[in-house]
Design a protein around this motif. Structure first.
Motif, PDB file in Angstrom:
ATOM      1  N   THR A 184       3.844   0.471   2.540  1.00  0.00           N
ATOM      2  CA  THR A 184       3.564  -0.285   3.758  1.00  0.00           C
ATOM      3  C   THR A 184       2.852  -1.579   3.381  1.00  0.00           C
ATOM      4  N   GLU A 216      -5.763  -2.269  13.186  1.00  0.00           N
ATOM      5  CA  GLU A 216      -5.425  -0.853  13.372  1.00  0.00           C
ATOM      6  C   GLU A 216      -6.319   0.046  12.529  1.00  0.00           C
ATOM      7  N   TYR A 217      -6.506  -0.362  11.295  1.00  0.00           N
ATOM      8  CA  TYR A 217      -7.472   0.332  10.463  1.00  0.00           C
ATOM      9  C   TYR A 217      -7.870  -0.592   9.339  1.00  0.00           C
ATOM     10  N   SER A 261       1.392   4.883   1.436  1.00  0.00           N
ATOM     11  CA  SER A 261       0.921   5.784   2.488  1.00  0.00           C
ATOM     12  C   SER A 261       1.527   7.148   2.206  1.00  0.00           C
ATOM     13  N   THR A 285      -6.710  14.046  10.804  1.00  0.00           N
ATOM     14  CA  THR A 285      -6.786  14.592  12.158  1.00  0.00           C
ATOM     15  C   THR A 285      -6.965  16.090  11.957  1.00  0.00           C
ATOM     16  N   GLN A 300      -5.151  -3.421   8.178  1.00  0.00           N
ATOM     17  CA  GLN A 300      -3.832  -3.228   8.789  1.00  0.00           C
ATOM     18  C   GLN A 300      -3.853  -3.834  10.181  1.00  0.00           C
ATOM     19  N   GLN A 343       0.867  -1.178   0.000  1.00  0.00           N
ATOM     20  CA  GLN A 343       0.000   0.000   0.000  1.00  0.00           C
ATOM     21  C   GLN A 343       0.907   1.232   0.000  1.00  0.00           C
ATOM     22  N   ALA A 397      -7.316   9.124   6.083  1.00  0.00           N
ATOM     23  CA  ALA A 397      -7.460   9.302   7.532  1.00  0.00           C
ATOM     24  C   ALA A 397      -7.036  10.723   7.848  1.00  0.00           C
ATOM     25  N   ARG A 415      -4.118   6.603   2.074  1.00  0.00           N
ATOM     26  CA  ARG A 415      -3.648   5.241   1.844  1.00  0.00           C
ATOM     27  C   ARG A 415      -4.216   4.749   0.529  1.00  0.00           C
ATOM     28  N   ILE A 468      -3.461  11.187   6.440  1.00  0.00           N
ATOM     29  CA  ILE A 468      -2.674  10.139   5.783  1.00  0.00           C
ATOM     30  C   ILE A 468      -3.565   9.515   4.716  1.00  0.00           C
TER      31      ILE A 468
END
Lengths: 436, 142
Positions: free
Chosen positions: B69, B98-99, B7, B39, B116, B5, B37, B46, B44
């Motif tokens: 990744t 994780e996601y 990132s 914040t 992930q 992937q 994703a 992906r 990020i």
């Protein structure tokens, strides 16, 4: 017009020059005998103490620098044995390594006198209640203002800085008439007093503010909010602390106490002495200090000297507010910050692999400095994990706080977004001018 | 089942997202799946692309912070409970997700789950043992 010591404060120019010459020769002789660094520099120039016959020979003497204080840390530049040193002050190591200075009992008396002269001239008497909201400790601000007020017999409230609501309550309850602190803190106290609705209960008449740059505009605002007259005080711990130069009731430049210090302005690139009145780097020579004498100390502050007669009657030369620095030091919320400190933190955070590109952005909002640090993201820092990046951001923030002593907002930004000129990133964007 | 992937770090600006899509398009790299994703401060991005190595190279050349990744890619039924099977296996094996993100393939009609996890090899082995398939990217523009 009030003077603490009219003989010294108002002596004629010729008398002053004669006094300075006598004291300079003595200071040079003592420093040559006792301070190795100074002796070596004199020897390198082929100068003997006897070659200095008066103020007219001052320009022959070697300069001294902040770096000397680091190279000879801690006591290498002291000119008296430690048994005669009664006080130490230190700066928090703004360029990595801290510096320390010492005072004899006479030095402390002289310091108190310098500050007391200012206060007396502004009308402070034994009747006054002086709230000292400069920090007490290794920083010279608290003790400097304290000693001046005590010398006058005024009542001192040694409250130090911080805890703003308590500061205001104290001012009201104890009936403070004089306030000493940094101008930005004075501004903040004024705003808080307004918010608490106690402005009418304040009895302040005089404010003595220093240790950071401030403008006329800010002066007017502070005066309005706190209902006092605001005066500027200048100093640096290497030379003495606050009180090296002080404003009088005219609010038109700060008198350098010339019976204790000689001020010169020089071209910072060539070292050449400029005629009084021209803008240059301010250089100080102490004439009476015992423990930590300085000879031609380069302050890195840019200002001009004013030799015209002052209506206050004092003959001592005035210096203008410093308009800038010859180095890259920033003063943020009263704290000295060097960009190199931020570089060190970033290098450390990256595990000493790389120093990412960064930019410091300063602004002033509601009379308080805002301090942002933009850091360019790079592959060395990047992770696919949101929490890891957030932890990185926090880590930088915390390390900056512990290194600098003040908080910064950290933003991770895209690479190559920090503006570069001629390939070199612009490290500092200061939007504060005109907003003070 | 383990797949590459891309990132990508994004400062929160729409223009940067465009720059990534534009760079990939110009270099004829096809995006099969993506997830963003974000914040308050950054994002990020992906991406699953058809040529991950080349994708990394062309993005890095544009000064974009990018990293390859490993993620798990597996197929699931496009039906109620389709994702549940794999998630239950992972949960029962004590493997933390994780996601994840998922897409439905046009042609095969199957869902593709990108997951992930911390311990990728172990998770892959467990999923295989429970009969989960390699993701079938057919219908994602191949």
């Amino acid at each position: 017009m009030k003077y603490l010591n009219s003989k010294e404060e108002c002596m004629s120019y010729d008398e002053l020059r004669a006094l300075q010459s006598r004291r300079l020769c003595e200071q040079v002789r003592r420093s040559y005998e006792r301070v190795e660094c100074f002796r070596r520099r004199m020897d390198e120039k082929g100068l003997r103490p006897g070659d200095i016959r008066g103020v007219e020979d001052l320009h022959l003497l070697p300069f001294s620098y902040k770096k000397d204080l680091r190279d000879y840390y801690p006591y290498g530049l002291f000119a008296v044995p430690m048994k005669d040193v009664v006080r130490l002050h230190a700066s928090s190591g703004t360029t990595g390594k801290r510096i320390v200075v010492g005072y004899t009992r006479n030095d402390l008396d002289m310091w108190g006198e310098c500050v007391a002269r200012m206060m007396a001239g502004l009308g402070v008497t034994a009747e006054d209640i002086v709230q000292v909201s400069f920090g007490y400790g290794l920083f010279t601000g608290g003790f400097g203002a304290h000693s001046g007020a005590e010398r006058l017999g005024a009542t001192v409230i040694p409250i130090s800085s911080g805890n703003t609501a308590n500061q205001i309550q104290t001012m009201v309850d104890f009936g403070a008439t004089v306030l000493c602190c940094t101008p930005s803190y004075a501004m903040y106290l004024g705003e808080e007093a307004e918010r608490m609705g106690v402005q009418d209960q304040l009895r302040l008449r005089i404010g003595i503010f220093g240790a950071e740059p401030w403008s006329e505009n800010m002066r007017r605002k502070i005066e309005e909010k706190l209902g006092l007259r605001a005066y500027d005080i200048y100093g640096l711990s290497e030379v003495l602390g606050p009180g090296v130069a002080c404003e009088c009731s005219e609010q038109a430049g700060m008198h350098v106490w010339e019976d204790h210090f000689i001020a010169e302005t020089i071209n910072p690139d060539t070292g050449e002495v400029l005629p009084e009145g021209e803008v240059g780097e301010l250089v100080f020579t102490s004439l009476t200090k015992e423990a930590f004498p300085v000879i031609r100390y380069r302050t890195r502050d840019i200002c001009r000297l004013i030799r015209e007669d002052c209506p206050c009657g004092r003959t001592h030369v005035r210096m203008s507010k410093p308009s800038g620095r010859t180095d890259d030091m920033l003063i943020i919320r009263g704290v000295n910050v060097f960009p190199s400190q931020i570089e060190e933190v970033l290098l450390r955070v990256s595990g000493n692999r790389i120093t990412p590109n960064y930019q410091i952005v300063l602004d002033r909002v509601n009379n308080t400095d805002t301090f942002d640090v933009n850091v360019e993201m790079s592959e060395a820092f990047f992770s696919d994990n949101v929490r890891a990046i957030e932890a990185l951001e926090r880590n930088i923030t915390e390390q900056l706080r512990s290194t600098l002593g003040i908080g910064a907002k950290v933003h991770l930004v895209n690479p190559k977004t920090i503006v570069r000129s001629e390939g070199k990133a612009r490290r500092v964007v200061d939007n504060r001018s005109g907003k003070m | 089942m383990i797949t590459k992937q891309l990132s990508v770090f994004l400062e929160n600006e729409t223009a940067r997202l465009c720059a990534v899509a534009d760079t990939l398009a110009k270099n004829h790299i096809n995006i099969r799946a993506l997830s963003l994703a974000d914040t308050a401060e950054f994002g990020i991005l992906r991406l699953i692309v058809d040529q991950p190595e080349k994708g990394r190279e062309v993005l890095a050349n544009e000064g974009i912070v990018v990293r390859l990744t490993n993620v798990l890619a597996l197929s699931a039924q496009d039906a109620p409970g389709g994702a549940l099977g794999a998630l239950r296996v992972l949960a029962e094996s004590g493997i933390n997700v994780e996601y994840m993100y998922a897409y439905v393939a046009k042609v095969s009609g199957k869902a593709i789950m990108i997951v992930q996890v911390e311990d990728m090899e172990v998770a892959e082995e467990i999923l295989r043992r429970h009969g989960f398939d390699e993701a079938d990217f057919a219908g994602f523009g191949d």
